[in-house]
Motif scaffolding. Structure first.
Motif, PDB file in Angstrom:
ATOM      1  N   SER A  12      40.414  -3.780  -2.345  1.00 29.74           N
ATOM      2  CA  SER A  12      41.528  -2.971  -1.837  1.00 29.74           C
ATOM      3  C   SER A  12      42.273  -2.292  -2.976  1.00 29.74           C
ATOM      4  N   PHE A  13      42.464  -3.032  -4.052  1.00 31.43           N
ATOM      5  CA  PHE A  13      43.155  -2.529  -5.243  1.00 31.43           C
ATOM      6  C   PHE A  13      42.431  -1.281  -5.763  1.00 31.43           C
ATOM      7  N   ARG A  14      41.101  -1.297  -5.757  1.00 36.76           N
ATOM      8  CA  ARG A  14      40.323  -0.139  -6.219  1.00 36.76           C
ATOM      9  C   ARG A  14      40.703   1.120  -5.442  1.00 36.76           C
ATOM     10  N   VAL A  15      40.772   0.978  -4.124  1.00 38.23           N
ATOM     11  CA  VAL A  15      41.070   2.143  -3.284  1.00 38.23           C
ATOM     12  C   VAL A  15      42.505   2.596  -3.486  1.00 38.23           C
ATOM     13  N   ARG A  16      43.428   1.652  -3.629  1.00 44.06           N
ATOM     14  CA  ARG A  16      44.826   2.032  -3.881  1.00 44.06           C
ATOM     15  C   ARG A  16      44.945   2.837  -5.170  1.00 44.06           C
ATOM     16  N   LEU A  63      36.353   3.922   7.763  1.00 44.66           N
ATOM     17  CA  LEU A  63      35.430   3.793   6.646  1.00 44.66           C
ATOM     18  C   LEU A  63      35.620   2.430   5.987  1.00 44.66           C
ATOM     19  N   THR A  64      34.512   1.817   5.574  1.00 44.54           N
ATOM     20  CA  THR A  64      34.569   0.533   4.891  1.00 44.54           C
ATOM     21  C   THR A  64      33.820   0.625   3.563  1.00 44.54           C
ATOM     22  N   GLN A  65      33.916  -0.451   2.782  1.00 42.43           N
ATOM     23  CA  GLN A  65      33.298  -0.581   1.463  1.00 42.43           C
ATOM     24  C   GLN A  65      34.017   0.320   0.446  1.00 42.43           C
ATOM     25  N   SER A  66      34.621  -0.320  -0.531  1.00 43.47           N
ATOM     26  CA  SER A  66      35.535   0.385  -1.433  1.00 43.47           C
ATOM     27  C   SER A  66      34.893   1.557  -2.171  1.00 43.47           C
ATOM     28  N   MET A  67      33.685   1.387  -2.683  1.00 43.32           N
ATOM     29  CA  MET A  67      33.075   2.487  -3.435  1.00 43.32           C
ATOM     30  C   MET A  67      32.745   3.660  -2.528  1.00 43.32           C
ATOM     31  N   ALA A  68      32.304   3.365  -1.306  1.00 43.51           N
ATOM     32  CA  ALA A  68      32.029   4.442  -0.347  1.00 43.51           C
ATOM     33  C   ALA A  68      33.314   5.181   0.014  1.00 43.51           C
ATOM     34  N   GLU A  79      40.484  16.852  -6.502  1.00 44.63           N
ATOM     35  CA  GLU A  79      41.332  16.878  -7.693  1.00 44.63           C
ATOM     36  C   GLU A  79      42.300  15.707  -7.711  1.00 44.63           C
ATOM     37  N   PRO A  80      42.383  15.020  -8.823  1.00 49.05           N
ATOM     38  CA  PRO A  80      41.492  15.078  -9.983  1.00 49.05           C
ATOM     39  C   PRO A  80      40.173  14.368  -9.673  1.00 49.05           C
ATOM     40  N   PRO A  81      39.071  14.841 -10.234  1.00 49.60           N
ATOM     41  CA  PRO A  81      37.770  14.230  -9.934  1.00 49.60           C
ATOM     42  C   PRO A  81      37.650  12.835 -10.548  1.00 49.60           C
ATOM     43  N   LEU A  82      36.991  11.952  -9.814  1.00 50.29           N
ATOM     44  CA  LEU A  82      36.768  10.590 -10.302  1.00 50.29           C
ATOM     45  C   LEU A  82      35.332  10.366 -10.756  1.00 50.29           C
ATOM     46  N   PRO A 160      40.767   9.147 -16.085  1.00 51.65           N
ATOM     47  CA  PRO A 160      40.278   8.020 -15.287  1.00 51.65           C
ATOM     48  C   PRO A 160      39.130   8.434 -14.363  1.00 51.65           C
ATOM     49  N   THR A 161      38.202   7.511 -14.179  1.00 50.30           N
ATOM     50  CA  THR A 161      37.068   7.732 -13.277  1.00 50.30           C
ATOM     51  C   THR A 161      36.947   6.556 -12.317  1.00 50.30           C
ATOM     52  N   LEU A 162      35.933   6.635 -11.479  1.00 52.28           N
ATOM     53  CA  LEU A 162      35.604   5.544 -10.566  1.00 52.28           C
ATOM     54  C   LEU A 162      35.489   4.215 -11.312  1.00 52.28           C
ATOM     55  N   ALA A 163      34.895   4.243 -12.504  1.00 49.50           N
ATOM     56  CA  ALA A 163      34.703   3.013 -13.272  1.00 49.50           C
ATOM     57  C   ALA A 163      36.029   2.344 -13.617  1.00 49.50           C
ATOM     58  N   ASP A 164      37.044   3.125 -13.924  1.00 48.19           N
ATOM     59  CA  ASP A 164      38.363   2.552 -14.221  1.00 48.19           C
ATOM     60  C   ASP A 164      38.984   1.938 -12.974  1.00 48.19           C
ATOM     61  N   CYS A 165      38.743   2.575 -11.819  1.00 48.16           N
ATOM     62  CA  CYS A 165      39.242   2.029 -10.554  1.00 48.16           C
ATOM     63  C   CYS A 165      38.636   0.665 -10.274  1.00 48.16           C
ATOM     64  N   LEU A 166      37.407   0.446 -10.723  1.00 46.75           N
ATOM     65  CA  LEU A 166      36.734  -0.838 -10.517  1.00 46.75           C
ATOM     66  C   LEU A 166      37.119  -1.867 -11.574  1.00 46.75           C
TER      67      LEU A 166
END
Length: 213
Positions: A12-16, A63-68, A79-82, A160-166
Motif C-alpha cells: 500500500s505504501f508503494r502506491v501512496r 485494480l489490485t497488485q501494487s506494481m500493476a 507526469e512525472p514519469p516513474l 524517483p522511479t518505480l524502483a524507489d517506490c518499492l
C-alpha cells in the motif's frame, strides 16, 4: 479514486508514494490487516485476492497488485514519469522493483509470518531471524544492482522511479525488524534521498489516518 490500504502494508505504501509523486488525490479507506478486516465480507467481496492495496477508479473499476496499479497510474497520469523513456532503463527499473516485489516481499509479508507462528509453531525470535535473513539477502542483491549503475540521487538517475517506490517501504519494514543495513551504501543513500522528498514523507505510515504507533 478510492484507495483501500493499511498503513503498515508495504504494498500500500508503494502506491501512496506513486500517487503523491504524481499529485493525485484519493479517498483513503483503511483495511486493518492485523485485525483481519481483509477477511470480512465488506472487503473480501470486492477484493479477489483479499489483499491490499486496491484502487477503485471513479467509474467503479477496481485494480489490485501494487506494481500493476502504479504502472496504470504512470500510463494514465504520465507526469512525472516513474519509468525511464528508454527500453534498457525501463528493464533496469523493473528488475530493481522485482527484487523487492518478487524476491523479498512474498516470503516475508504478514500472512507468511503468521503462518510460520500459528501453523508451523515457529517461535518469535526464529521467525524474526527468518525475516531478517531474507530481507538482508534481497537487499544485498539490490545493492549490487545499484552499484553497477546508472544510479544517481535515486535508484535510476536523479528523479524517483518505480524502483524507489518499492525500495522505501521495504526499508521501513526492515527497520521494524532490526534488519542490518551495514554495507548497503548505495541503497541507504538512495533511501535517505527519497525520505528528503516531500512525496515520500507524505506517504509514510505515520501520515496515514489509521496509523498506530
Amino acid at each position: 479514486m478510492k484507495l483501500y490500504n493499511y498503513f503498515r502494508s508495504s504494498a500500500s505504501f508503494r502506491v501512496r508514494i506513486a500517487m503523491a509523486l504524481k499529485g493525485l488525490s484519493y479517498e483513503y479507506l483503511p483495511v486493518h490487516l492485523a485485525r483481519g478486516d481483509h477477511k470480512l465480507p465488506a472487503y473480501a467481496d470486492i477484493a479477489a485476492e483479499g489483499l491490499v492495496p486496491l484502487l477503485e477508479l471513479d467509474d467503479g473499476t477496481r485494480l489490485t497488485q501494487s506494481m500493476a496499479i502504479i504502472e496504470y497510474l504512470d500510463e494514465t497520469h504520465p507526469e512525472p514519469p516513474l519509468l525511464p523513456s528508454d527500453a534498457l532503463g525501463r528493464a533496469r527499473v523493473r528488475a530493481l522493483s522485482q527484487i523487492v516485489a518478487c524476491e523479498i516481499h512474498p516470503i516475508n509479508n504478514l500472512r507468511v509470518l503468521k503462518y510460520l507462528v500459528r501453523e508451523l509453531k515457529v517461535d518469535e525470535e526464529p521467525k524474526n531471524t527468518w525475516y531478517r535473513h531474507w530481507v538482508r539477502s534481497g537487499l544485498e542483491a539490490f545493492e549490487k544492482q545499484l552499484a553497477a549503475g546508472p544510479t544517481g540521487r535515486y535508484c535510476h538517475g536523479d528523479t524517483p522511479t518505480l524502483a524507489d517506490c518499492l525500495l522505501v517501504p521495504q526499508i521501513f519494514n526492515g527497520q521494524r525488524f532490526n534488519v542490518s543495513f551495514d554495507g548497503l551504501t548505495h541503497t541507504m543513500r538512495v533511501f535517505d534521498n527519497c525520505m528528503a522528498h516531500p512525496a515520500f514523507q507524505a506517504a509514510e505510515p505515520k501520515a496515514c489516518p489509521d496509523f498506530e504507533a
